[in-house]
Each structure stands twice: as C-alpha cells, then as structure tokens.
Write a protein that holds these residues in place. Structure first.
Motif, PDB file in Angstrom:
ATOM      1  N   ILE A  89       0.851  -1.195   0.000  1.00 46.92           N
ATOM      2  CA  ILE A  89       0.000   0.000   0.000  1.00 46.92           C
ATOM      3  C   ILE A  89       0.882   1.238   0.000  1.00 46.92           C
ATOM      4  N   HIS A  90       0.318   2.333  -0.435  1.00 46.88           N
ATOM      5  CA  HIS A  90       1.023   3.602  -0.471  1.00 46.88           C
ATOM      6  C   HIS A  90       1.263   4.116   0.943  1.00 46.88           C
ATOM      7  N   GLY A  91       0.230   4.051   1.780  1.00 49.61           N
ATOM      8  CA  GLY A  91       0.351   4.451   3.176  1.00 49.61           C
ATOM      9  C   GLY A  91       0.087   5.924   3.453  1.00 49.61           C
ATOM     10  N   ASP A  92       0.073   6.739   2.411  1.00 50.75           N
ATOM     11  CA  ASP A  92      -0.200   8.171   2.564  1.00 50.75           C
ATOM     12  C   ASP A  92      -0.896   8.667   1.302  1.00 50.75           C
ATOM     13  N   LEU A  93      -1.914   7.938   0.888  1.00 46.64           N
ATOM     14  CA  LEU A  93      -2.595   8.231  -0.371  1.00 46.64           C
ATOM     15  C   LEU A  93      -3.610   9.351  -0.178  1.00 46.64           C
ATOM     16  N   ILE A  94      -3.083  10.559  -0.150  1.00 49.07           N
ATOM     17  CA  ILE A  94      -3.919  11.751  -0.035  1.00 49.07           C
ATOM     18  C   ILE A  94      -3.919  12.463  -1.383  1.00 49.07           C
ATOM     19  N   VAL A  95      -4.800  13.430  -1.552  1.00 46.06           N
ATOM     20  CA  VAL A  95      -4.953  14.123  -2.828  1.00 46.06           C
ATOM     21  C   VAL A  95      -3.622  14.687  -3.337  1.00 46.06           C
ATOM     22  N   GLY A  96      -2.816  15.255  -2.462  1.00 48.46           N
ATOM     23  CA  GLY A  96      -1.549  15.850  -2.866  1.00 48.46           C
ATOM     24  C   GLY A  96      -0.530  14.860  -3.384  1.00 48.46           C
ATOM     25  N   ASN A  97      -0.746  13.584  -3.155  1.00 48.58           N
ATOM     26  CA  ASN A  97       0.192  12.559  -3.621  1.00 48.58           C
ATOM     27  C   ASN A  97      -0.297  11.829  -4.868  1.00 48.58           C
ATOM     28  N   VAL A  98      -1.356  12.352  -5.477  1.00 46.38           N
ATOM     29  CA  VAL A  98      -1.878  11.799  -6.727  1.00 46.38           C
ATOM     30  C   VAL A  98      -1.580  12.803  -7.835  1.00 46.38           C
ATOM     31  N   VAL A  99      -0.948  12.325  -8.904  1.00 46.87           N
ATOM     32  CA  VAL A  99      -0.574  13.171 -10.027  1.00 46.87           C
ATOM     33  C   VAL A  99      -1.351  12.713 -11.254  1.00 46.87           C
ATOM     34  N   LEU A 100      -2.033  13.646 -11.913  1.00 50.73           N
ATOM     35  CA  LEU A 100      -2.794  13.339 -13.120  1.00 50.73           C
ATOM     36  C   LEU A 100      -2.085  13.936 -14.325  1.00 50.73           C
ATOM     37  N   ASN A 101      -2.014  13.134 -15.412  1.00 53.94           N
ATOM     38  CA  ASN A 101      -1.428  13.600 -16.666  1.00 53.94           C
ATOM     39  C   ASN A 101      -2.255  13.003 -17.793  1.00 53.94           C
TER      40      ASN A 101
ATOM     41  N   PHE B 172       1.341   8.136  -8.598  1.00 52.22           N
ATOM     42  CA  PHE B 172       1.396   8.373  -7.161  1.00 52.22           C
ATOM     43  C   PHE B 172       2.826   8.745  -6.788  1.00 52.22           C
ATOM     44  N   ILE B 173       2.963   9.768  -5.963  1.00 53.43           N
ATOM     45  CA  ILE B 173       4.274  10.211  -5.502  1.00 53.43           C
ATOM     46  C   ILE B 173       4.350  10.089  -3.982  1.00 53.43           C
ATOM     47  N   ASP B 174       5.545  10.296  -3.448  1.00 59.14           N
ATOM     48  CA  ASP B 174       5.775  10.336  -2.003  1.00 59.14           C
ATOM     49  C   ASP B 174       5.471   8.982  -1.360  1.00 59.14           C
ATOM     50  N   TRP B 175       6.289   8.022  -1.674  1.00 55.08           N
ATOM     51  CA  TRP B 175       6.092   6.638  -1.219  1.00 55.08           C
ATOM     52  C   TRP B 175       6.796   6.328   0.108  1.00 55.08           C
ATOM     53  N   GLU B 176       7.179   7.326   0.885  1.00 52.21           N
ATOM     54  CA  GLU B 176       7.956   7.066   2.098  1.00 52.21           C
ATOM     55  C   GLU B 176       7.215   6.239   3.149  1.00 52.21           C
ATOM     56  N   TRP B 177       5.878   6.197   3.098  1.00 52.45           N
ATOM     57  CA  TRP B 177       5.096   5.424   4.067  1.00 52.45           C
ATOM     58  C   TRP B 177       4.621   4.083   3.494  1.00 52.45           C
ATOM     59  N   ALA B 178       5.127   3.704   2.322  1.00 50.84           N
ATOM     60  CA  ALA B 178       4.721   2.440   1.696  1.00 50.84           C
ATOM     61  C   ALA B 178       5.082   1.258   2.600  1.00 50.84           C
ATOM     62  N   GLU B 179       4.191   0.263   2.605  1.00 53.44           N
ATOM     63  CA  GLU B 179       4.403  -0.917   3.437  1.00 53.44           C
ATOM     64  C   GLU B 179       3.437  -2.017   3.007  1.00 53.44           C
ATOM     65  N   LEU B 180       3.623  -3.195   3.554  1.00 55.04           N
ATOM     66  CA  LEU B 180       2.605  -4.218   3.404  1.00 55.04           C
ATOM     67  C   LEU B 180       1.530  -3.886   4.414  1.00 55.04           C
ATOM     68  N   GLY B 181       0.310  -3.723   3.934  1.00 55.83           N
ATOM     69  CA  GLY B 181      -0.755  -3.314   4.835  1.00 55.83           C
ATOM     70  C   GLY B 181      -2.123  -3.602   4.266  1.00 55.83           C
ATOM     71  N   ASP B 182      -3.104  -3.046   4.908  1.00 52.88           N
ATOM     72  CA  ASP B 182      -4.505  -3.239   4.561  1.00 52.88           C
ATOM     73  C   ASP B 182      -4.877  -2.295   3.421  1.00 52.88           C
ATOM     74  N   VAL B 183      -5.336  -2.836   2.302  1.00 54.66           N
ATOM     75  CA  VAL B 183      -5.710  -2.004   1.149  1.00 54.66           C
ATOM     76  C   VAL B 183      -6.823  -1.022   1.508  1.00 54.66           C
ATOM     77  N   ALA B 184      -7.640  -1.355   2.490  1.00 54.60           N
ATOM     78  CA  ALA B 184      -8.718  -0.450   2.915  1.00 54.60           C
ATOM     79  C   ALA B 184      -8.160   0.864   3.450  1.00 54.60           C
ATOM     80  N   GLN B 185      -6.927   0.842   3.940  1.00 55.69           N
ATOM     81  CA  GLN B 185      -6.303   2.069   4.441  1.00 55.69           C
ATOM     82  C   GLN B 185      -6.129   3.078   3.313  1.00 55.69           C
ATOM     83  N   ASP B 186      -5.544   2.661   2.194  1.00 55.59           N
ATOM     84  CA  ASP B 186      -5.383   3.577   1.072  1.00 55.59           C
ATOM     85  C   ASP B 186      -6.733   4.047   0.542  1.00 55.59           C
ATOM     86  N   LEU B 187      -7.716   3.159   0.520  1.00 50.28           N
ATOM     87  CA  LEU B 187      -9.048   3.532   0.038  1.00 50.28           C
ATOM     88  C   LEU B 187      -9.715   4.561   0.955  1.00 50.28           C
TER      89      LEU B 187
END
Length: 135
Positions: free
Chosen positions: A8-20, A26-41
C-alpha cells in the motif's frame, strides 16, 4: 480466500496523486508498506472532512469507488473481498485517520481556548458520525 494485505502507499492523499491526461501516478512513497488495502481507500477521501488533502466523497461515491477497485482487481485476476467487507474496514480507517489528523491539527492550534474546544468538538463529531455509518 481474498487477500486483505498488499503493498500500500500508506499516505494516499490528494496531494500525492498526479494526473497527466489519462494517466494517474502516485508520488511520495515514504510510508509504503505491506498493509490493509482499505487504508489507502480511506486516506484518499470520504464523508468526514479532514482538510484540503482529502477528497470530499458522498456515500454513493465511496461505494462506486470501492466497487471500481474490486472490479479492477478481479479483472486483473486478483482475489479480493466483496464491496461490503472492504467498505466496513475503509470506514474504520477513515475514522482513525481523521481523528489523528484532527488531534495533530489541535496540537498546532492557537492557545485560544475557544479554538481548542471547537477542535475537540469536531473530533468527537467525526468519530460519532463515522461510527454511526459503520455496518
């Protein structure tokens, strides 16, 4: 059995999503980990206001968002939970994230007692609202 845990990304907030155009990154992966997908959602947004980093979403939009996730995972051949199970855990993560965000904001708030009281009331309201929506 459906897998609840993944990278999971771990910090999937609007500011970390880039549209082109049609592409999403997705940027800023410093909090990435194995975790619950519901967290990112949950972190991306929801019905409980958490500031400008969170997308405001109605209950209907949240259901469509999770349904799209489940459909995409299954189309990719991944075993995933059904929408109600994932929705329930997502709501729990939303409550935790908004509570922690509000407490963090409160620690940086003005020493004005009225502002502190307003923030505490907002935290309480957030928790009660989210708990009341849980299945």
């Amino acid at each position: 059995m459906a897998t609840r845990f993944s990278l999971i990304h771990g910090d999937l907030i609007v500011g970390n999503v880039v549209l082109n155009g049609d592409q999403v990154g997705f940027i800023d992966w410093e909090w990435a980990e194995l975790g619950d997908v519901a967290q990112d959602l949950a972190y991306i947004g929801g019905t409980v206001y958490g500031g400008p980093d969170y997308a405001p979403m109605s209950e209907d939009l949240i259901t469509r968002f999770i349904t799209r996730y489940v459909t995409g995972m299954r189309a990719a051949g991944k075993d995933t939970e059904d929408v109600p199970a994932l929705s329930a855990r997502r709501a729990g993560w939303e409550a935790c994230e908004r509570l922690l965000t509000m407490l963090h904001t409160m620690t940086h708030a003005s020493p004005d007692e009225g502002l502190r009281r307003t923030t505490i009331t907002s935290v309480r309201h957030t928790l009660l609202e989210t708990i009341s929506r849980a299945p």
